[in-house]
Scaffold this active site. Structure first.
Site, PDB file in Angstrom:
ATOM      1  N   ASP A  78       8.652 -53.982  31.564  1.00 32.06           N
ATOM      2  CA  ASP A  78       9.044 -53.231  32.745  1.00 32.06           C
ATOM      3  C   ASP A  78      10.572 -53.151  32.656  1.00 32.06           C
ATOM      4  OD1 ASP A  78      10.005 -52.533  35.231  1.00 32.06           O
ATOM      5  OD2 ASP A  78       8.446 -53.635  36.333  1.00 32.06           O
TER       6      ASP A  78
ATOM      7  N   LYS B 182      12.609 -34.981  22.629  1.00 29.85           N
ATOM      8  CA  LYS B 182      12.868 -33.949  23.597  1.00 29.85           C
ATOM      9  C   LYS B 182      11.926 -34.121  24.783  1.00 29.85           C
ATOM     10  CE  LYS B 182      10.646 -30.180  23.680  1.00 29.85           C
ATOM     11  NZ  LYS B 182       9.185 -30.105  23.887  1.00 29.85           N
TER      12      LYS B 182
ATOM     13  N   HIS C 236      11.031 -31.572  16.465  1.00 28.09           N
ATOM     14  CA  HIS C 236      10.103 -31.754  15.343  1.00 28.09           C
ATOM     15  C   HIS C 236       9.911 -30.471  14.530  1.00 28.09           C
ATOM     16  CE1 HIS C 236       6.986 -30.123  18.028  1.00 28.09           C
ATOM     17  NE2 HIS C 236       6.226 -29.975  16.966  1.00 28.09           N
TER      18      HIS C 236
ATOM     19  N   LYS D 185       9.178 -29.513  10.020  1.00 27.88           N
ATOM     20  CA  LYS D 185       8.056 -28.776   9.426  1.00 27.88           C
ATOM     21  C   LYS D 185       8.460 -28.278   8.045  1.00 27.88           C
ATOM     22  CE  LYS D 185       6.080 -27.221  13.814  1.00 27.88           C
ATOM     23  NZ  LYS D 185       4.731 -27.787  13.885  1.00 27.88           N
TER      24      LYS D 185
ATOM     25  N   HIS E 116      12.828 -25.530  20.167  1.00 27.91           N
ATOM     26  CA  HIS E 116      12.193 -25.036  18.941  1.00 27.91           C
ATOM     27  C   HIS E 116      12.576 -23.591  18.599  1.00 27.91           C
ATOM     28  CE1 HIS E 116      10.114 -28.713  19.482  1.00 27.91           C
ATOM     29  NE2 HIS E 116       9.128 -28.273  20.232  1.00 27.91           N
TER      30      HIS E 116
END
Ligand code: BG6
Length: 493
Positions: free
Chosen positions: A87, A146, A176, A180, A238
């Site tokens: 916590d 993000k 991300h 790719k 993106h």
């Protein structure tokens, strides 16, 4: 260089991203032998789990995500796992985590990676606590998922707090899409070939289209998505990153700061939009019910309705955006960039289409048949490939009968290797300390600087997004947006 020792700590270790993306990526890295031998993976969450219960949870997730598991690999990976219940407010919980991190041989030379797969409001508090515990000395690294904030002000505030604890070289902001394979291939296509680059400008290119269409809806993530919308969720990161890679100047070298420097210049050259332009050149949509891939799905309204508390939605959150942007520099002056993205669309496809100009003079005045401008179609996903559309003569006597033909490159048949998932590549880059495919502080802030006034204008004008049926190509106004310029969305598949 791959370090010998690593402690990979994931905050939000039982969350969606961890179970669906990060741990499967680590599994594949394990399978390929890419993880440093001496690696521990520490899941941190609010859930009360001991190590074994966490291992069981991860094992189930791997079975679901990866399917056919290699037993040795999964055993090795699971043995690396630990779980710490934490916590954020509880000092004692933090001491447990500090204790675990310090409890290993050769602690000084261990690369500590902190992956913050949690809400951005927690980035600052978590970094502070890590700093208080003396856990942030290099070679420690922090990975920020993000969305990095909600707007420019919150992004700046997060960057400032994280920057008090970590040096910029220790901070890895993930987008991300940059991990790719097909996106990295864009750099290679442009800069390891000579064929395209001389034509890659306003002299020869009429316009560029970037589409990221999804068939999925918001599903379980409605609580997050409803405060975000497609502009924050997809365009700010993106789509603008794809635009940067298409539009940037050649870097001196990949693997240094050059790629980020060049992307940054594109972001700075994005023309800010006035209120009139926002209303004219951006279309927002929101999905209604409809059939997607043969199945009737709920409207966004119904999905939001299911969230009992905390929804701030007033019918204003968009699940689709189409827009026309301009990059104001010498190379791109006058070349529109049409961007669109949406959920619950008719297909899952991310693609970049470069539409070239018509030949300057027609030497076949009596031709018959059909011609279309040359087009380079770059398929980012699902099936990576490239298609170049040309015009050819149809064989036969009787003059020039023309016909569009295409040169096809399908990566699945050109290469037999498995294409690693974006997260796999990026996580190993973090472990190695390679920041090229991550967003620098100034890039994130420049992207928000462009996006902020648009969202602000929407909020002020209070106009709801246009409804579109799930399983369609978005609101019809998105088609008008490009057709009124005498162009059309190009879809190959
Ligand atoms: C994420 C968004 O960043 O990207 C999601 O938050 C979206 O809403 C996803 O679905 C799309 O990623 P991919 O790799 O499936 O195209």
């Amino acid at each position: 260089l791959m370090p010998e020792r690593c402690d990979f700590t994931v905050f939000g270790g039982t969350g969606n991203l961890s179970l669906h993306k990060l741990l499967p990526a680590l599994y594949h890295s394990e399978l390929e032998g890419h993880l440093p031998d001496d690696t521990r993976i520490i899941g941190v969450s609010l859930t009360d789990l001991d190590d074994d219960a966490y291992r069981a949870l991860v094992h189930d997730a791997l079975l679901e995500q990866v399917g056919d598991l290699d037993d040795d690999t999964s055993e090795r990976l699971l043995a690396r796992l630990h779980h710490v219940r934490l916590d954020i407010e509880e000092a004692a919980d933090w001491h447990n985590l500090y204790g675990l991190l310090k409890d290993r041989p050769e602690v000084e030379s261990t690369v500590r990676v902190y992956y913050l797969a949690v809400a951005p409001t927690l980035f600052g508090p978590i970094c502070r606590r890590l700093g208080d515990g003396g856990m942030t000395e290099a070679p420690a690294r922090v990975v920020l998922e993000k969305p990095l904030g909600h707007d420019l002000a919150s992004a700046r505030a997060i960057n400032a707090v994280v920057g008090e604890v970590f040096d910029e070289s220790q901070i890895f902001r993930i987008d991300h899409y940059l991990g790719k394979e097909s996106v990295q291939n864009l750099l290679v296509t442009r800069f390891a070939n000579t064929l395209l680059e001389p034509l890659w400008n306003s002299h020869w290119i009429d316009h560029i289209q970037i589409t990221v269409a999804e068939t999925v809806g918001v599903g379980e993530r409605v609580g997050y998505y409803d405060r975000a919308g497609a502009m924050r969720d997809m365009v700010q990161n993106h789509l603008l990153q794809l635009l940067c890679l298409v539009a940037m100047e050649p870097p001196i070298e990949v693997g240094r700061e050059d790629v980020r420097d060049e992307k940054m210049k594109v972001l700075q050259a994005l023309k800010p939009m006035t209120a009139v332009e926002i209303d004219r050149d951006i279309v927002r949509g929101r999905y209604a019910a409809g059939p997607v891939e043969g199945r009737q799905v709920k409207s966004y309204d119904e999905e939001v309705g299911r969230v009992s508390t905390g929804s701030t939605d007033e019918g204003l959150t968009e699940t689709f955006v189409a827009l026309k942007a301009e990059v104001q520099n010498w190379r791109w002056a006058g070349v529109p960039f049409y961007l669109r993205t949406g959920k619950r669309m008719d297909r899952r496809s991310s693609e970049i289409v470069v539409v070239f100009k018509e030949p300057p003079h027609d030497v076949f005045p009596h031709r018959t048949g059909v011609t279309a401008p040359n087009r380079l179609h770059i398929q980012v996903q699902p099936d990576e490939g490239m298609r170049l559309h040309l015009t050819a003569k149809e064989p036969g006597p009787g003059g020039y009968r023309l016909k569009p033909v295409s040169l096809d490159l399908n990566f699945a048949s050109a290469f037999t290797q498995r294409s690693p998932d974006a997260y796999e590549r990026l996580l190993m880059d973090v472990v190695k300390g390679n920041p090229t495919l991550f967003m620098r502080r100034d890039e994130v802030e420049a992207a928000w600087t462009w996006v902020d006034p648009i969202i602000q204008h929407w909020t002020e004008s209070g106009l709801p997004p246009k409804r579109y049926a799930a399983g369609s190509a978005g609101p019809t106004t998105a088609i008008t947006l490009i057709e009124r310029d005498g162009r059309s969305w190009q879809e190959d598949s």
